[in-house]
Motif scaffolding. Structure first.
Motif, PDB file in Angstrom:
ATOM      1  N   TRP A  15       0.800  -1.113  -0.043  1.00 51.82           N
ATOM      2  CA  TRP A  15      -0.045  -0.001  -0.054  1.00 51.82           C
ATOM      3  C   TRP A  15       0.756   1.287   0.045  1.00 51.82           C
ATOM      4  N   TYR A  16       0.224   2.200  -0.630  1.00 48.96           N
ATOM      5  CA  TYR A  16       0.989   3.623  -0.376  1.00 48.96           C
ATOM      6  C   TYR A  16      -0.128   4.308   0.528  1.00 48.96           C
ATOM      7  N   GLY A  17       0.132   4.583   1.670  1.00 54.46           N
ATOM      8  CA  GLY A  17      -1.111   5.220   2.405  1.00 54.46           C
ATOM      9  C   GLY A  17      -2.202   4.243   2.491  1.00 54.46           C
ATOM     10  N   HIS A  20      -4.259   0.787  -2.027  1.00 59.07           N
ATOM     11  CA  HIS A  20      -3.945  -0.650  -2.114  1.00 59.07           C
ATOM     12  C   HIS A  20      -3.119  -1.000  -3.531  1.00 59.07           C
ATOM     13  N   VAL A  21      -1.937  -1.324  -3.659  1.00 58.87           N
ATOM     14  CA  VAL A  21      -1.530  -1.092  -5.002  1.00 58.87           C
ATOM     15  C   VAL A  21      -1.080  -2.498  -5.400  1.00 58.87           C
ATOM     16  N   LEU A  22      -0.464  -3.292  -4.574  1.00 60.52           N
ATOM     17  CA  LEU A  22      -0.087  -4.814  -4.938  1.00 60.52           C
ATOM     18  C   LEU A  22      -1.110  -5.697  -4.283  1.00 60.52           C
ATOM     19  N   ARG A  40       2.534  -2.954 -18.112  1.00 60.39           N
ATOM     20  CA  ARG A  40       2.043  -1.539 -18.691  1.00 60.39           C
ATOM     21  C   ARG A  40       2.630  -0.520 -17.315  1.00 60.39           C
ATOM     22  N   ASN A  41       2.611   0.700 -17.752  1.00 62.53           N
ATOM     23  CA  ASN A  41       2.852   1.837 -16.660  1.00 62.53           C
ATOM     24  C   ASN A  41       1.676   1.414 -15.509  1.00 62.53           C
ATOM     25  N   GLY A  42       2.271   1.664 -14.431  1.00 64.89           N
ATOM     26  CA  GLY A  42       1.208   1.621 -13.155  1.00 64.89           C
ATOM     27  C   GLY A  42       1.079   0.346 -12.961  1.00 64.89           C
ATOM     28  N   ALA A  43       1.438  -0.801 -13.499  1.00 65.49           N
ATOM     29  CA  ALA A  43       1.012  -2.163 -13.064  1.00 65.49           C
ATOM     30  C   ALA A  43       1.541  -2.456 -11.807  1.00 65.49           C
ATOM     31  N   GLY A  44       2.583  -2.040 -11.264  1.00 65.38           N
ATOM     32  CA  GLY A  44       3.211  -2.442  -9.869  1.00 65.38           C
ATOM     33  C   GLY A  44       4.562  -2.810  -9.871  1.00 65.38           C
ATOM     34  N   LYS A  45       5.356  -2.781 -10.884  1.00 62.58           N
ATOM     35  CA  LYS A  45       6.501  -3.243 -11.120  1.00 62.58           C
ATOM     36  C   LYS A  45       7.620  -2.772  -9.996  1.00 62.58           C
ATOM     37  N   THR A  46       7.765  -1.257 -10.167  1.00 63.22           N
ATOM     38  CA  THR A  46       8.651  -0.728  -9.377  1.00 63.22           C
ATOM     39  C   THR A  46       8.238  -0.919  -7.869  1.00 63.22           C
ATOM     40  N   THR A  47       6.815  -0.859  -7.513  1.00 59.72           N
ATOM     41  CA  THR A  47       6.227  -1.024  -6.415  1.00 59.72           C
ATOM     42  C   THR A  47       6.743  -2.453  -5.697  1.00 59.72           C
ATOM     43  N   THR A  48       6.792  -3.401  -6.686  1.00 58.27           N
ATOM     44  CA  THR A  48       7.218  -4.801  -6.090  1.00 58.27           C
ATOM     45  C   THR A  48       8.642  -4.841  -5.776  1.00 58.27           C
ATOM     46  N   ASP A 160      15.829  -1.352 -11.590  1.00 57.31           N
ATOM     47  CA  ASP A 160      14.558  -0.571 -12.219  1.00 57.31           C
ATOM     48  C   ASP A 160      14.965  -0.134 -13.621  1.00 57.31           C
ATOM     49  N   GLU A 161      14.367  -0.506 -14.449  1.00 57.02           N
ATOM     50  CA  GLU A 161      14.479   0.049 -15.686  1.00 57.02           C
ATOM     51  C   GLU A 161      16.080   0.779 -15.998  1.00 57.02           C
ATOM     52  N   PRO A 162      16.754  -0.158 -15.873  1.00 57.49           N
ATOM     53  CA  PRO A 162      18.438   0.209 -16.368  1.00 57.49           C
ATOM     54  C   PRO A 162      18.167   1.189 -17.494  1.00 57.49           C
ATOM     55  N   GLU A 192      11.488  -3.932 -16.663  1.00 57.30           N
ATOM     56  CA  GLU A 192      11.906  -3.422 -18.166  1.00 57.30           C
ATOM     57  C   GLU A 192      10.621  -2.881 -18.886  1.00 57.30           C
ATOM     58  N   GLN A 193      10.801  -1.807 -19.777  1.00 57.24           N
ATOM     59  CA  GLN A 193       9.638  -1.495 -20.745  1.00 57.24           C
ATOM     60  C   GLN A 193       9.932  -1.915 -22.251  1.00 57.24           C
ATOM     61  N   ASN A 194      11.536  -2.280 -22.199  1.00 56.77           N
ATOM     62  CA  ASN A 194      12.068  -2.506 -23.595  1.00 56.77           C
ATOM     63  C   ASN A 194      11.964  -4.056 -23.659  1.00 56.77           C
TER      64      ASN A 194
HETATM   65  P1  ATP Z   1       5.865   2.687 -14.117  1.00 55.56           P
HETATM   66  O1  ATP Z   1       6.709   1.853 -15.152  1.00 55.56           O
HETATM   67  O2  ATP Z   1       5.138   3.719 -14.662  1.00 55.56           O
HETATM   68  O3  ATP Z   1       6.677   2.871 -12.942  1.00 55.56           O
HETATM   69  P2  ATP Z   1       4.921   0.334 -12.472  1.00 55.56           P
HETATM   70  O4  ATP Z   1       4.466  -0.885 -12.983  1.00 55.56           O
HETATM   71  O5  ATP Z   1       6.529   0.422 -11.852  1.00 55.56           O
HETATM   72  O6  ATP Z   1       4.989   1.377 -13.736  1.00 55.56           O
HETATM   73  P3  ATP Z   1       4.469   1.422  -9.928  1.00 55.56           P
HETATM   74  O7  ATP Z   1       5.384   2.732 -10.147  1.00 55.56           O
HETATM   75  O8  ATP Z   1       4.885   0.487  -9.108  1.00 55.56           O
HETATM   76  O9  ATP Z   1       4.142   0.840 -11.328  1.00 55.56           O
HETATM   77  O10 ATP Z   1       2.989   1.968  -9.736  1.00 55.56           O
HETATM   78  C1  ATP Z   1       1.830   0.948  -9.284  1.00 55.56           C
HETATM   79  C2  ATP Z   1       0.570   1.975  -8.704  1.00 55.56           C
HETATM   80  O11 ATP Z   1       0.982   2.898  -7.555  1.00 55.56           O
HETATM   81  C3  ATP Z   1       0.136   2.954  -9.833  1.00 55.56           C
HETATM   82  O12 ATP Z   1      -0.759   3.322  -9.763  1.00 55.56           O
HETATM   83  C4  ATP Z   1       0.929   4.234  -9.122  1.00 55.56           C
HETATM   84  O13 ATP Z   1       0.241   5.589  -9.578  1.00 55.56           O
HETATM   85  C5  ATP Z   1       0.702   4.035  -7.673  1.00 55.56           C
HETATM   86  N1  ATP Z   1       1.961   4.742  -6.999  1.00 55.56           N
HETATM   87  C6  ATP Z   1       3.452   4.688  -7.378  1.00 55.56           C
HETATM   88  N2  ATP Z   1       4.157   5.298  -6.292  1.00 55.56           N
HETATM   89  C7  ATP Z   1       3.153   5.721  -5.482  1.00 55.56           C
HETATM   90  C8  ATP Z   1       3.513   6.858  -4.455  1.00 55.56           C
HETATM   91  N3  ATP Z   1       4.621   7.151  -3.956  1.00 55.56           N
HETATM   92  N4  ATP Z   1       2.411   7.192  -3.631  1.00 55.56           N
HETATM   93  C9  ATP Z   1       1.165   6.537  -4.088  1.00 55.56           C
HETATM   94  N5  ATP Z   1       0.899   5.981  -5.312  1.00 55.56           N
HETATM   95  C10 ATP Z   1       1.935   5.632  -5.841  1.00 55.56           C
END
Ligand code: ATP
Length: 235
Positions: A15-17, A20-22, A40-48, A160-162, A192-194
């Motif tokens: 979660w971010y606050g 609920h993201v993952l 895709r963008n926003g899927a949750g890869k970085t958060t993972t 993360d996306e080198p 990766e996006q690429n």
């Molecule tokens: P990207 O390539 O865009 O980074 P991603 O798959 O890595 O895509 P995340 O960055 O993990 O996606 O983001 C997942 C979700 O969490 C998205 O809906 C994003 O808007 C949200 N999110 C990311 N960082 C934060 C944050 N610091 N606070 C609140 N929500 C966030």
């Protein structure tokens, strides 16, 4: 028999606050493997990656590393266990020299690379030894960021996306570096996006969608699954 996974992620939620993201990330990485998280963008890869590293306050589920549960541990302890994270924004200190940037992280495990060994891996960096972080190209900054985490002695690298924003020739160089790290026994999770790049370096690909891993494609089956993959990635 297949090797025991080095890293096993089960039902990982984060979660971010209140957000609920993952919602249940499941994947594993065998010793010496390179895997990607694609989506895709926003899927949750970085958060993972952040959740594995313990740098998100609220997470649950299970992340075992070398068979030990890390989900309750602070990020410092996770780093000490031997996992290193290289963020997309690279975190290069612009006012510090290349050498000073490299010396920033402590060696948390025996066997971390020396500055000389890092320069052997990235000869371009050696020529820039006393240059300030800001004077480096994007590619050099990425190499410095990867080199820096090799100092720690971690054998599990989360990158993360080198390739983000880099020219094709530099992307190839990063690809050769990842191949060499794999040869040297590092285990790598790559966001990766690429996916052309992803397919040139990885053994398996995990597809992330809306905070879940929805599929796994072995690299040798990527060509046969290209339509499906395009659907997942929306390209
Ligand atoms: P990207 O390539 O865009 O980074 P991603 O798959 O890595 O895509 P995340 O960055 O993990 O996606 O983001 C997942 C979700 O969490 C998205 O809906 C994003 O808007 C949200 N999110 C990311 N960082 C934060 C944050 N610091 N606070 C609140 N929500 C966030």
């Amino acid at each position: 028999a297949a090797a025991q996974p080095l890293l096993a992620v089960q039902n990982l939620e984060a979660w971010y606050g209140e957000s609920h993201v993952l919602h249940g990330i499941n994947f594993d990485v065998r010793p010496g493997e390179v895997v990607t998280l694609l989506g895709r963008n926003g899927a949750g890869k970085t958060t993972t990656l952040k959740a594995i590293m313990g740098i998100l306050p609220k997470r649950k589920g299970s992340v075992t590393f070398e068979g030990t549960e890390t989900i309750g541990l602070p990020s410092r302890a996770i780093a000490r266990a031997g996992i290193a994270f290289c963020p997309e924004e690279r975190g290069i200190f612009s006012s510090l020299s290349v050498e000073e940037n490299l010396m920033l992280p402590p060696q948390v495990k025996p066997g971390g690379m020396s500055v000389e060994q890092i320069f052997d891996l990235f000869p371009n960096l050696k020529e820039r030894l006393s240059s300030q972080g800001t004077k480096l190209s994007g590619g050099e900054q990425q190499m410095l960021a990867i080199g820096r985490i090799l100092r720690t002695g971690a054998k599990m690298l989360l990158l993360d996306e080198p390739t983000e924003g880099l020219a094709p020739v530099i992307i190839q160089q990063i690809g050769r570096t990842i191949a060499r790290l794999k040869q040297e026994g590092f285990t790598i999770v790559l966001v990766e996006q690429n996916f052309h790049f992803a397919s040139s370096v990885a053994d398996r690909h995990f597809i992330v969608e809306q905070g879940r891993v929805i599929d796994m494609i072995p690299n040798e089956e990527l060509d046969a699954n290209i339509e499906k993959l395009h659907g997942y990635l929306g390209v």
